[in-house]
Every structure is written in C-alpha cells, then in structure tokens.
Design a protein around this motif. Structure first.
Motif, mmCIF file in Angstrom:
data_model
loop_
_atom_site.group_PDB
_atom_site.id
_atom_site.type_symbol
_atom_site.label_atom_id
_atom_site.label_comp_id
_atom_site.label_asym_id
_atom_site.label_seq_id
_atom_site.Cartn_x
_atom_site.Cartn_y
_atom_site.Cartn_z
ATOM 1 N N HIS B 156 70.941 72.820 0.742
ATOM 2 C CA HIS B 156 70.079 71.737 0.249
ATOM 3 C C HIS B 156 69.949 71.774 -1.271
ATOM 4 O O HIS B 156 69.820 70.765 -1.927
ATOM 5 C CB HIS B 156 68.713 71.752 0.945
ATOM 6 C CG HIS B 156 67.972 73.046 0.784
ATOM 7 N ND1 HIS B 156 68.330 74.189 1.495
ATOM 8 C CD2 HIS B 156 66.931 73.374 0.009
ATOM 9 C CE1 HIS B 156 67.516 75.172 1.145
ATOM 10 N NE2 HIS B 156 66.652 74.706 0.243
ATOM 11 N N HIS B 157 70.033 73.017 -1.854
ATOM 12 C CA HIS B 157 70.033 73.089 -3.324
ATOM 13 C C HIS B 157 71.257 72.404 -3.908
ATOM 14 O O HIS B 157 71.180 71.640 -4.871
ATOM 15 C CB HIS B 157 70.018 74.557 -3.789
ATOM 16 C CG HIS B 157 68.702 75.193 -3.576
ATOM 17 N ND1 HIS B 157 68.475 76.540 -3.807
ATOM 18 C CD2 HIS B 157 67.519 74.689 -3.153
ATOM 19 C CE1 HIS B 157 67.231 76.824 -3.529
ATOM 20 N NE2 HIS B 157 66.621 75.705 -3.118
ATOM 21 N N GLU B 158 72.376 72.685 -3.249
ATOM 22 C CA GLU B 158 73.620 72.099 -3.749
ATOM 23 C C GLU B 158 73.587 70.585 -3.629
ATOM 24 O O GLU B 158 74.016 69.856 -4.532
ATOM 25 C CB GLU B 158 74.809 72.659 -2.988
ATOM 26 C CG GLU B 158 75.120 74.081 -3.427
ATOM 27 C CD GLU B 158 76.287 74.668 -2.652
ATOM 28 O OE1 GLU B 158 76.966 75.531 -3.218
ATOM 29 O OE2 GLU B 158 76.515 74.257 -1.502
ATOM 30 N N ALA B 159 73.069 70.116 -2.543
ATOM 31 C CA ALA B 159 72.972 68.666 -2.360
ATOM 32 C C ALA B 159 72.110 68.057 -3.459
ATOM 33 O O ALA B 159 72.437 67.022 -4.057
ATOM 34 C CB ALA B 159 72.379 68.355 -0.982
ATOM 35 N N PHE B 160 70.990 68.785 -3.741
ATOM 36 C CA PHE B 160 70.097 68.285 -4.780
ATOM 37 C C PHE B 160 70.826 68.222 -6.132
ATOM 38 O O PHE B 160 70.762 67.236 -6.862
ATOM 39 C CB PHE B 160 68.869 69.188 -4.893
ATOM 40 C CG PHE B 160 67.981 68.815 -6.050
ATOM 41 C CD1 PHE B 160 67.081 67.753 -5.923
ATOM 42 C CD2 PHE B 160 68.070 69.481 -7.271
ATOM 43 C CE1 PHE B 160 66.295 67.401 -6.994
ATOM 44 C CE2 PHE B 160 67.286 69.115 -8.333
ATOM 45 C CZ PHE B 160 66.386 68.077 -8.203
ATOM 46 N N MET B 161 71.584 69.296 -6.462
ATOM 47 C CA MET B 161 72.274 69.341 -7.754
ATOM 48 C C MET B 161 73.321 68.235 -7.845
ATOM 49 O O MET B 161 73.495 67.602 -8.900
ATOM 50 C CB MET B 161 72.962 70.703 -7.954
ATOM 51 C CG MET B 161 72.025 71.837 -8.353
ATOM 52 S SD MET B 161 70.894 71.468 -9.691
ATOM 53 C CE MET B 161 72.037 71.386 -11.069
ATOM 54 N N ARG B 162 73.999 68.000 -6.716
ATOM 55 C CA ARG B 162 75.006 66.930 -6.732
ATOM 56 C C ARG B 162 74.373 65.588 -7.073
ATOM 57 O O ARG B 162 74.825 64.860 -7.950
ATOM 58 C CB ARG B 162 75.705 66.841 -5.374
ATOM 59 C CG ARG B 162 77.020 67.613 -5.327
ATOM 60 C CD ARG B 162 77.864 67.193 -4.146
ATOM 61 N NE ARG B 162 77.183 67.364 -2.855
ATOM 62 C CZ ARG B 162 77.097 68.536 -2.210
ATOM 63 N NH1 ARG B 162 77.642 69.621 -2.720
ATOM 64 N NH2 ARG B 162 76.467 68.610 -1.058
ATOM 65 N N SER B 163 73.260 65.316 -6.394
ATOM 66 C CA SER B 163 72.656 64.006 -6.641
ATOM 67 C C SER B 163 72.042 63.958 -8.044
ATOM 68 O O SER B 163 72.050 62.926 -8.717
ATOM 69 C CB SER B 163 71.621 63.679 -5.561
ATOM 70 O OG SER B 163 70.349 64.155 -5.939
ATOM 71 N N PHE B 164 71.556 65.156 -8.483
ATOM 72 C CA PHE B 164 70.987 65.210 -9.840
ATOM 73 C C PHE B 164 72.061 64.904 -10.888
ATOM 74 O O PHE B 164 71.869 64.086 -11.796
ATOM 75 C CB PHE B 164 70.391 66.604 -10.084
ATOM 76 C CG PHE B 164 69.897 66.813 -11.497
ATOM 77 C CD1 PHE B 164 68.713 66.222 -11.920
ATOM 78 C CD2 PHE B 164 70.629 67.578 -12.398
ATOM 79 C CE1 PHE B 164 68.278 66.413 -13.215
ATOM 80 C CE2 PHE B 164 70.181 67.760 -13.688
ATOM 81 C CZ PHE B 164 69.013 67.184 -14.097
#
Lengths: 225, 466
Positions: B156-164
């Motif tokens: 979920h962190h990675e997903a957040f960073m991608r969208s960020f």
C-alpha cells in the motif's frame, strides 16, 4: 603628325577629331576598345588619346597592349574618374599625360603639342624671334625694333613661353602652370593682368601687334602679316 | 543556440524550464521524506514485533513450551494481518510462522547473523515486504538460539508513492505550462517599450529623418539604445542633408549660367548675323562654359573631401618659399589695386604641396579682392612646437558676425549680388577649408575694426582623415 583617338562618346569623339584635324593633325577615331587597340597596333601614330572608360577593352587595357607590342608613342588619357589610384595606375602603366573631363579643348591641344614636342628635337637655339621682337635666353634680354625692353622675371618667362610656342593658342591654365607652377584652376584674371602688362611693354608702342587674345581659348603670340 | 529566437519565446521557455526544475526538486524532496517516513514507521512496527518475539522466547523454559509459543504469538499477532513472522531453530525446524509467506530460509539465517535489525526489502510471494531479522536466545537449553524474521507488506505504501509521483508529474507539467504562459505575458508586457520603439522607428524615412525616438519614456535599459539610435539618426540626417544640399547647390548654381547660355544662343540663332557676331557669342559661351566646368571640378573636389577621399600627399614645405611663389603669381593683380603683399616669419610643415598652395592661393586672392585700395595684405607664418599657423589679413570692410560663420559654406557670398561676377565661384574658401581639414588642421576667420583675418593651423603631429 598622326593621332589616334579612342573615345566612345559620340559627340566628344567627333569634336576632338574635327578640332585636331583643323589644328593640322591627321586623326583616326575609334569608338571601341578593341577597334582602338587594332588601329594602334596596325598603324603608326605619333600620339594616342584614350578614354579610360570604354566598351570592350578599357583605356588601361589598350595602353598595356600598345606597350606590350613595343610601341612607345606618347599616350594621353581622358578620364571622368579622377580617383588618385587611376592617375597612379595610368602613369605607372606608361601613360604620358591625362586630362580630367570636363576639359577645355585649348588645354587638350596645348598638351598634345607639348607631348609631341617632347619626343622630337629639343630646340637648342637660345634665340627666339617674332617679327622685330627678339628674346635672348642666355643674356636674358628682350628687344623690340632694337630697343631694349625691361621685363620682370615672370614676364620674361611668360614671353619665352609664348615665343617658344608661337602660333599656338595657350590656355590660361597652361600659362599659370608653366610660368607660375600653379597647377590648379586659379583666378583667370591673374593671367589676364599679367598678359595685359606684358602686352603694354612689348606691343603697345610697336607695330605689328604680336600678342593676341583668342576669346574663349586663351592667348597666342603670332605675327599677322 | 541561434540568437534568432524571439525574446518572448526565449523568456517563456526559460520561465517554464526554471519552474519545472524547482518543482521537480521540491517533488523529489517530498517523495524522499515520505518514503523515509514510511520506512521509519515500518521499522518501528517490525521492531515491536521482534521485541514481542524476544519476550515470548525468553519466557520459554522447556521444549514443551514451544506449543505455548505458537499460541502466545498467534494471539499477539492476530490483530495485525500485514505482519508476518518466522521463527526458525538453528536446526532449520520452523518453530513458528503465521500467514502464508514463504521466507527464504538461507537469507534469513544469513542476514540475522550479519545484519541484525537492519531493514531490507524482500520480494516474497510476489509482494514486496520490508523485513528485519535477528538472532534471539530462548529459555530452552536444547534450542538456545533461534533466527527470527519479521516482515510487513509495503504494497500500500508503494501504491501511495506511485499515485503521489503521478500527481507530482502532472502538477509539474501543468505548472510549467502555466508559468510559461505567465512568462510569455510578462515578456510581452516587459517588451512593450521595444515594440513602441519599433513603431517609432518605422516612422523614420528619407523624408522624415528628423524624427527621433523618445528617450525619456522608455525604460532605462533601453534609453541608452534609443540614445545611440538617435545619434545614428542625427549623423544620417546630417549626411543626408549635406548630400541633398549638395545637389541643390549644383542645380541652383548651374541654373543661371545655363539659362544665360541658352537664351544667348537662341537669341543669336533667331536671325542671320554676320560672322563677327557668331564669333562673339561662341567666345562668350566658351567663357561661361569654362566657368561651369571649373565649378564642376571644384564641386567634385569638395564632394571627395567631404567623403574623406582627399588624402594629402605630404612632403616638407617651407612656407615662406611657398608664400613668395604665390606673391609672384598675385603680384601684378595686387599692384593694379595698389595693394602691397607682405610676409613675415617662416614655418616648415609636412603637407601636400599642391593642395596647400591652392588653399593659400584662395586666401590670398580673397584677401586681395576685398582689401582696400592702397593697403597691405599681410601673411604671417608661425612655427610653434605643436602646430604651424598661417594667417592672411587684409584691411577692408568688416564682415558681420552672422556672415562670418557661414563664410566657409559652399557658394556663400557676403554680397549675393556678386554672384556670377568674374570673381570666383564662391567655392574658394570652402575648398580651402576642406584642404585644411584633410590635413587635420583648423581654419577660422575673424573680422573686426576694418580688418579681416583668416588663420590656418596645421598640427605637426597629424592623423590624416582617411
């Protein structure tokens, strides 16, 4: 004496030919550089008068061609271009004189005679005579009808010039240049006054009159018999 | 880069590039900080799990307690579905494992011994996990040490960073476009004075050379440029004016003699006359034509001088000799008016003989012409260290100041009625001045108390105008 004129301007050429013919010269007139050079190389002339700007070969080219062929007759340039380098170029290539347009015919005639004389014999005779006027160059003496006439140095030089070139019309500019070394168009009335004064001493009390004014041309010393 | 890109475009591109760089750096810093924050959070969580494992392992007293271990840990970890734990004995027997993640046992032993408690990212069961490992003691003597690995999913962190990052890129692109647009507007506004100048400059034509750019109303950066352009215009106008004056003068001065010649010739031609009359008219025409021809030569000389084409051919001149020569020439004319020619002093100068002689001749002839009858025209020569001065003075009517300042102008005559008299063509003094200027010298005229004096000054150390 045979003279070649190469001049493309119709009227100038015609009048020069007429004028020089009437002055007793035999004149050929060419209107193009190529013809001019051909004339110059095939005939024998005592003098060539070349316009600098010509169709075909220009004046410099003709001059170079003439000199290459080993002909050494005097050559005079007529030019409307009075840039200094043209003069230098012309003289370097072996032209003997040049005249800037517009010029007076009397001036041209006087210069032509000077050039033709230059090549010929130098008159070594120190005595000049016209009617009963005599000038002794060595003793710097002038007499008329046996009477001694006192002249200033410049008056003497003027009279000598006129006697040397008896019968030739001398333009004022030529007189200024030969007698006073003033080689530019100066006040013409200076020459008028000088000639008038000379005349007063040489001519006024005597007959026949020797110094004549040719209006619009200059002065001439001759004996009208 | 080509210098032909317009300033507006250049400023727009620079604005967009600068803002993009700034935003990108900012985005990088923020992303790094967020990542660090996530890592820190994860590590704290994982460490707390390790601590739990340590406490639990320490409480074990006999091999029989191992079943208790599983029970204890399962209860403790039940609330946290993301966390995975593996406890392996050194005999490679898995003592505890929750969830369905398959830890690579070799790496677990390896890192537990070499890099205890160091966070790592491992890809396990097709997901990225942050992992820490450690070797822990137990209370059981037969299995006194075990390796513990704790992992937490960072999906979920990675997903957040991608969208960020995606948002960040979009934002940077948008901002670059926007600042570019702002830059374009700013450049256009900033360059408005330049366009105004262009419009003013378009008004300037050959007929309107007097127009100037407004120096006061443009920004200071452009004022200097405007001033330079104005100066250039002034020089052009001056040159242009001289040129047109020149043509004007020629036309004007030639009109009268040409009219005379034409009238005279046509009148004579209008009826038959005797030869003498024709001779007269031709001679008079010849005189007039000679004057015109001289005027043309003089005008050409002046034109050349004005364009800096008259280059003196310098030689050493003894001025006293030159003056004597000129006195010889003018002596007769002077004498007729009862005028004495006198000279005093001597000077030596490097100058063009013919040109200087002509300049002096003009002054002398002018002096004699305007001198009172029975007076003296006095030439004074002075040789100073920097320059020689030559003055020609005649007594005669004082020239008014307003005439004096124009006396070197072409065709200027103090008395306009003298036009076309035999006394020169009104170019003499202009020619004299141009000759002096060509020698790098100066000339001025002074007139007071019934005496007029022209003074030429020629420096010894010259820089020729070429």
């Amino acid at each position: 004496m045979k003279i070649l004129i190469v001049e493309d301007e119709q009227k100038t050429g015609d009048y020069l030919k007429q004028g020089l013919t009437e002055a007793g010269f035999q004149v050929d007139l060419a209107r193009e550089g190529v013809d001019g050079l051909h004339f110059a190389l095939t005939e024998n002339y005592d003098l060539a008068i070349l316009d600098v700007m010509l169709p075909g070969i220009d004046g410099f080219g003709i001059l170079a061609g003439i000199r290459r062929a080993g002909k050494d007759m005097p050559i005079m340039f007529l030019t409307a271009r009075d840039a200094v380098d043209d003069r230098v170029k012309g003289l370097e290539l072996g032209a003997d004189d040049y005249l800037l347009k517009p010029f007076a015919f009397s001036e041209l005639l006087a210069r032509v005679r000077t050039l033709l004389r230059r090549g010929g014999k130098a008159p070594s005779d120190p005595f000049f005579r016209a009617a009963d006027l005599e000038l002794d160059l060595l003793r710097r003496r002038v007499t008329r009808a046996g009477q001694r006439i006192d002249l200033t140095a410049k008056e003497f030089a003027l009279l000598e010039l006129m006697l040397r070139r008896q019968g030739e019309v001398l333009p004022r500019s030529l007189i200024a240049s030969q007698v006073w070394d003033m080689n530019f168009d100066s006040d013409t009335n200076v020459i008028e006054v000088a000639v008038r004064r000379l005349r007063a001493k040489v001519d006024d009390a005597f007959s026949p009159k020797l110094i004549h004014t040719v209006r619009g041309m200059g002065y001439v010393l001759e004996c009208h018999d | 880069m080509s210098s032909k890109i317009s300033i507006t475009r250049r400023v727009t591109l620079l604005f967009a590039a600068a803002s993009s760089v700034v935003l990108l750096v900012l985005g990088f810093v923020v992303a790094t900080a967020v990542e660090h924050h996530f890592e820190h959070q994860d590590v704290e969580l994982l460490k707390s799990k390790v601590a739990l494992a340590r406490d639990t392992l320490a409480s074990l007293k006999s091999p029989g307690d191992l079943a208790l271990l599983v029970q204890l840990l399962e209860i403790s970890l039940a609330s946290d579905l993301d966390s995975q734990m593996l406890i392996v004995g050194f005999n490679k027997s898995v003592l505890f494992s929750n969830g369905d993640v398959h830890f690579p046992l070799v790496e677990v032993f390896d890192s537990a011994q070499k890099r205890p408690l160091q966070p790592m990212v491992w890809k396990m069961s097709n997901q990225n996990y942050r992992v820490i490992t450690m070797v822990l003691p137990t209370g059981i003597s037969s299995a006194s040490r075990v390796a513990v690995a704790v992992a937490t999913s960072i999906a979920h962190h990675e997903a957040f960073m991608r969208s960020f990052l995606y948002t960040l890129w979009l934002f940077v692109a948008g901002a670059a476009g926007l600042t570019g647009l702002l830059g374009w507007a700013a450049a256009r506004r900033g360059l408005a004075p330049l366009r105004a100048m262009r419009q003013q400059a378009q008004v300037v034509t050959a007929q309107q050379l007097s127009h100037r750019l407004a120096v006061d109303s443009v920004p200071i950066e452009l004022a200097e440029l405007a001033q330079s352009l104005n100066d250039m215009l002034a020089r052009l106008e001056e040159a242009f004016r001289r040129l047109s004056d020149f043509s004007c003068d020629i036309a004007h001065e030639l009109r009268t003699p040409v009219t005379n010649l034409m009238t005279q010739t046509q009148v004579v031609l209008s009826k038959p006359r005797d030869v003498e009359a024709y001779r007269d008219i031709l001679a008079s025409n010849a005189d007039e034509l000679e004057r015109m021809s001289r005027m043309i030569s003089d005008m050409l000389l002046l034109a050349k001088a004005e364009n800096g084409l008259v280059v003196p051919n310098r030689e050493t001149l003894h001025l006293a000799d030159e003056v004597r020569l000129l006195f010889d020439f003018y002596e007769a004319v002077a004498e007729e008016k009862g005028i004495q020619l006198a000279t005093e002093g001597d000077a030596t100068v490097g100058a063009d003989r013919l040109m200087l002689r002509r300049a002096l001749a003009n002054l002398l002839s002018n002096g004699i012409r305007h001198a009172d009858v029975n007076s003296t025209v006095q030439v004074r020569l002075d040789d100073a260290s920097e320059a020689v001065t030559i003055s020609v003075e005649n007594s005669g009517e004082t020239i008014a100041a307003e005439h004096l300042e124009r006396i070197f102008d072409r065709f200027f005559r103090v008395d306009p009625s003298r036009r076309h008299s035999s006394e020169g063509n009104g170019l003499g003094l202009a020619i004299t001045k141009s000759i002096v200027l060509a020698h790098g010298g100066t000339i001025d005229a002074a007139s007071s108390g019934l005496a007029t004096r022209f003074t030429i000054r020629i420096p010894h150390h010259h820089t020729d105008l070429t």
